[in-house]
Design an enzyme around this catalytic site. Structure first.
Site, PDB file in Angstrom:
ATOM      1  N   SER A 142      24.435  17.725  21.240  1.00  0.00           N
ATOM      2  CA  SER A 142      23.404  17.241  20.317  1.00  0.00           C
ATOM      3  C   SER A 142      23.748  17.707  18.911  1.00  0.00           C
ATOM      4  CB  SER A 142      22.031  17.800  20.720  1.00  0.00           C
ATOM      5  OG  SER A 142      21.085  17.664  19.678  1.00  0.00           O
ATOM      6  N   TYR A 195      17.180  25.020  23.435  1.00  0.00           N
ATOM      7  CA  TYR A 195      17.870  23.720  23.388  1.00  0.00           C
ATOM      8  C   TYR A 195      19.106  23.832  22.498  1.00  0.00           C
ATOM      9  CZ  TYR A 195      18.628  18.704  22.670  1.00  0.00           C
ATOM     10  OH  TYR A 195      19.178  17.432  22.616  1.00  0.00           O
TER      11      TYR A 195
END
Length: 252
Positions: free
Chosen positions: A141, A164
């Protein structure tokens, strides 16, 4: 582009997974679609050509589950040439504010996502080495390469999680480690770092996010799929150990 190639897709019921499966089929490839959600998979993939798509339940955090799925792919198609890991396992507490994080959930989510990616890599690499070739693509990401823009979240009910960012930066390191570790084995390992994917985010967030981009803002799964296909194809056969950012300039 992918004629006769067999690709295992994890997290096939997710936004990116679904699109990846569909695009591979359209490019005349074969798909071993895997996910833990068998009921959803049955609904999603029933309309796709049965000769090109085979579903197998699989959990990337369980070695035996991975091995069984690979065996299903080999039995159905004769081999598994590549794997796209778009699985996104997490607990019910996923999304907890940083100040309220507890060790048990933190450990579990790191295990599921980062541990799962490592375990999947371990098992699929064993198979790739045995057959003499392979191609693994992980999903990272933009939050694995850049700090969040916290101001985008102000005034909304959504937030960005430190775990994350830790997982996604870890995925990039895993990718590089694997590519170097398996050199001279005719195996490639790369990852993608997409920008935000449109999924019913609040309008104020979307507007702020768009201001940080150069053209579109939040992306659709179709905006990511072309790069996945490129990495799966022989056109990218000398790209190895790389992290490709697809974010409409968000990280500039």
């Amino acid at each position: 582009m992918l004629s006769s190639k067999v690709i295992l897709v994890t997290g096939a019921c997710g936004l990116l997974g679904q699109q990846t499966v569909q695009e591979i089929v359209e490019q005349n490839g074969y798909v071993l679609a895997t996910d833990t959600n068998t009921e959803k998979a049955t609904k999603l993939f029933h309309a796709l050509p049965s000769k090109q798509v085979k579903f197998s339940p699989m959990d990337i955090t369980e070695a035996d589950s991975i091995d069984r799925a690979i065996a299903v792919g080999v039995k159905q198609f004769g081999s598994v040439d590549a794997c796209v890991n778009s699985a996104y396992p997490h607990t019910a507490a996923w999304g907890t504010l940083f100040e309220k994080l507890e060790m048990a959930d933190l450990q579990e989510n790191l295990k599921l996502q980062l541990g799962g990616a490592i375990l999947l890599s371990q098992q699929i690499m064993k198979y790739f080495v045995s057959q003499g070739h392979g191609n693994l693509i992980h999903m990272s990401s933009i939050l694995g390469v850049a700090a969040p823009k916290f101001e985008h979240y102000e005034g909304t009910t959504i937030n960005t999680m430190i775990e994350y960012s830790a997982v996604k930066s870890g995925i990039i390191s895993i990718t590089r480690w694997l590519a170097k570790y398996y050199k001279n084995n005719n195996i490639r390992v790369n990852c993608l770092s997409p920008g935000g994917i449109l999924d019913q985010q609040p309008q104020s967030f979307l507007e702020k996010y768009r201001d940080s981009c150069t053209s579109k803002g939040m992306l659709d799964p179709t905006d990511i799929a072309g790069t996945v296909l490129f990495l799966l194809s022989d056109q990218s056969k000398y790209i190895n150990g790389q992290n490709i950012v697809i974010d409409d300039g968000w990280s500039l």
